[in-house]
Motif scaffolding. Structure first.
Motif, short mmCIF file in Angstrom:
data_model
loop_
_atom_site.label_atom_id
_atom_site.label_comp_id
_atom_site.label_asym_id
_atom_site.label_seq_id
_atom_site.Cartn_x
_atom_site.Cartn_y
_atom_site.Cartn_z
N ARG A 147 74.64 5.98 34.25
CA ARG A 147 75.74 5.28 33.59
C ARG A 147 76.16 4.08 34.43
O ARG A 147 76.49 4.22 35.60
CB ARG A 147 76.94 6.23 33.41
N ASN A 148 76.13 2.91 33.83
CA ASN A 148 76.63 1.69 34.45
C ASN A 148 76.83 0.64 33.36
O ASN A 148 76.14 0.67 32.35
CB ASN A 148 75.66 1.15 35.52
N PRO A 149 77.77 -0.27 33.57
CA PRO A 149 77.91 -1.36 32.61
C PRO A 149 76.81 -2.39 32.84
O PRO A 149 76.17 -2.39 33.90
CB PRO A 149 79.29 -1.95 32.94
N ALA A 150 76.60 -3.28 31.90
CA ALA A 150 75.70 -4.41 32.12
C ALA A 150 76.34 -5.29 33.20
O ALA A 150 77.55 -5.49 33.21
CB ALA A 150 75.50 -5.20 30.84
N MET A 151 75.54 -5.76 34.15
CA MET A 151 76.04 -6.57 35.25
C MET A 151 75.12 -7.76 35.47
O MET A 151 73.91 -7.60 35.52
CB MET A 151 76.12 -5.74 36.54
N GLY A 152 75.71 -8.93 35.60
CA GLY A 152 74.94 -10.14 35.87
C GLY A 152 74.58 -10.22 37.34
O GLY A 152 75.12 -9.49 38.18
N SER A 153 73.70 -11.13 37.67
CA SER A 153 73.31 -11.34 39.07
C SER A 153 74.54 -11.75 39.87
O SER A 153 75.30 -12.62 39.47
CB SER A 153 72.26 -12.45 39.14
N GLY A 154 74.77 -11.07 40.99
CA GLY A 154 75.93 -11.34 41.83
C GLY A 154 77.20 -10.67 41.38
O GLY A 154 78.26 -10.89 41.97
N ALA A 155 77.14 -9.85 40.33
CA ALA A 155 78.33 -9.18 39.81
C ALA A 155 78.72 -7.99 40.68
O ALA A 155 77.87 -7.40 41.35
CB ALA A 155 78.06 -8.69 38.38
N PRO A 156 80.01 -7.64 40.68
CA PRO A 156 80.45 -6.43 41.40
C PRO A 156 79.73 -5.20 40.86
O PRO A 156 79.49 -5.08 39.66
CB PRO A 156 81.94 -6.35 41.09
N VAL A 157 79.39 -4.28 41.75
CA VAL A 157 78.67 -3.05 41.36
C VAL A 157 79.65 -2.02 40.79
O VAL A 157 80.74 -1.83 41.31
CB VAL A 157 77.92 -2.46 42.57
N SER A 158 79.21 -1.37 39.72
CA SER A 158 79.95 -0.25 39.13
C SER A 158 78.94 0.75 38.60
O SER A 158 78.09 0.39 37.79
CB SER A 158 80.85 -0.75 38.00
N VAL A 159 79.02 1.99 39.08
CA VAL A 159 78.15 3.05 38.57
C VAL A 159 79.01 4.26 38.24
O VAL A 159 79.95 4.59 38.94
CB VAL A 159 77.03 3.45 39.55
N GLY A 160 78.66 4.91 37.15
CA GLY A 160 79.38 6.10 36.74
C GLY A 160 80.02 5.92 35.39
O GLY A 160 79.95 4.85 34.81
N PRO A 161 80.59 6.99 34.89
CA PRO A 161 80.83 8.25 35.60
C PRO A 161 79.54 9.05 35.81
O PRO A 161 78.72 9.16 34.91
CB PRO A 161 81.80 8.99 34.69
N LEU A 162 79.41 9.55 37.04
CA LEU A 162 78.28 10.40 37.42
C LEU A 162 78.76 11.84 37.37
O LEU A 162 79.82 12.17 37.90
CB LEU A 162 77.80 10.02 38.82
N ALA A 163 77.97 12.71 36.77
CA ALA A 163 78.39 14.09 36.53
C ALA A 163 77.97 15.03 37.64
O ALA A 163 76.89 14.89 38.22
CB ALA A 163 77.81 14.58 35.20
N GLY A 164 78.83 16.01 37.91
CA GLY A 164 78.54 17.05 38.89
C GLY A 164 79.34 18.31 38.57
O GLY A 164 80.15 18.32 37.64
N THR A 165 79.10 19.36 39.34
CA THR A 165 79.79 20.64 39.15
C THR A 165 80.53 20.99 40.43
O THR A 165 79.97 20.88 41.51
CB THR A 165 78.77 21.75 38.81
N VAL A 166 81.79 21.40 40.26
CA VAL A 166 82.61 21.77 41.41
C VAL A 166 83.25 23.14 41.17
O VAL A 166 83.47 23.54 40.04
CB VAL A 166 83.73 20.73 41.66
#
Length: 157
Positions: free
Chosen positions: A100-119
């Motif tokens: 999961r990540n938004p579309a990002m242009g070259s040099g754009a701020p990084v955003s990843v997630g939401p990443l799923a896990g179990t707690v």
């Protein structure tokens, strides 16, 4: 008549109680909900990053955003395979993963997630001692926190 009035009052009080419960704020399942880290991603840069956590039962998600860490090339939406390994207090790790990540242009701020896990209830997780691995066009970028997250570890209820 007094029985009818008492019954009406009891019904009105019950309706008010139900309404109050419906509009009462819900307690956060994970605290804090956001934390900051300083991450180093080797030749890909580094700097401040924000982690945002959510929880629903034993399912949890983490999202990482950073204006200090940028994409070297444009990437399409949901094209980065990310694995965020969090250190568990007392030893061990918990892995959050996804594409999961938004579309990002070259040099754009990084955003990843939401990443799923179990707690499990009571789990305390910190990015320090873990890592974020992102696979972008077959190239693996590994980021590590240079110290404990602030204001402290995520505590899941």
């Amino acid at each position: 008549m007094s029985t009818r009035t008492a019954t009406g009052a009891a019904l009105a009080a019950g309706a008010l109680a139900v309404t109050a419960l419906a509009f009462a704020p819900t307690a956060a399942a994970v605290t804090p909900q956001t934390a900051t880290i300083t991450a180093s991603c080797g030749i890909f840069g580094g700097g401040a990053a924000t982690l945002t956590a959510t929880q629903s039962g034993t399912s949890a998600t983490l999202t990482l955003t950073s204006s200090a860490i940028t994409t070297p090339v444009a990437v399409a939406q949901d094209s980065i395979t990310s694995t965020l390994t969090m250190a568990r207090a007392g030893g061990g790790t918990v892995v959050f993963s996804g594409t999961r990540n938004p579309a990002m242009g070259s040099g754009a701020p990084v955003s990843v997630g939401p990443l799923a896990g179990t707690v499990a209830p009571g789990t305390r997780l910190d990015a320090y001692g873990g890592s974020l691995k992102m696979v972008i066009f077959g190239i693996t970028v590994t980021c590590k926190a240079s110290g404990p997250q602030s204001p402290g570890p995520f505590v899941f209820s």
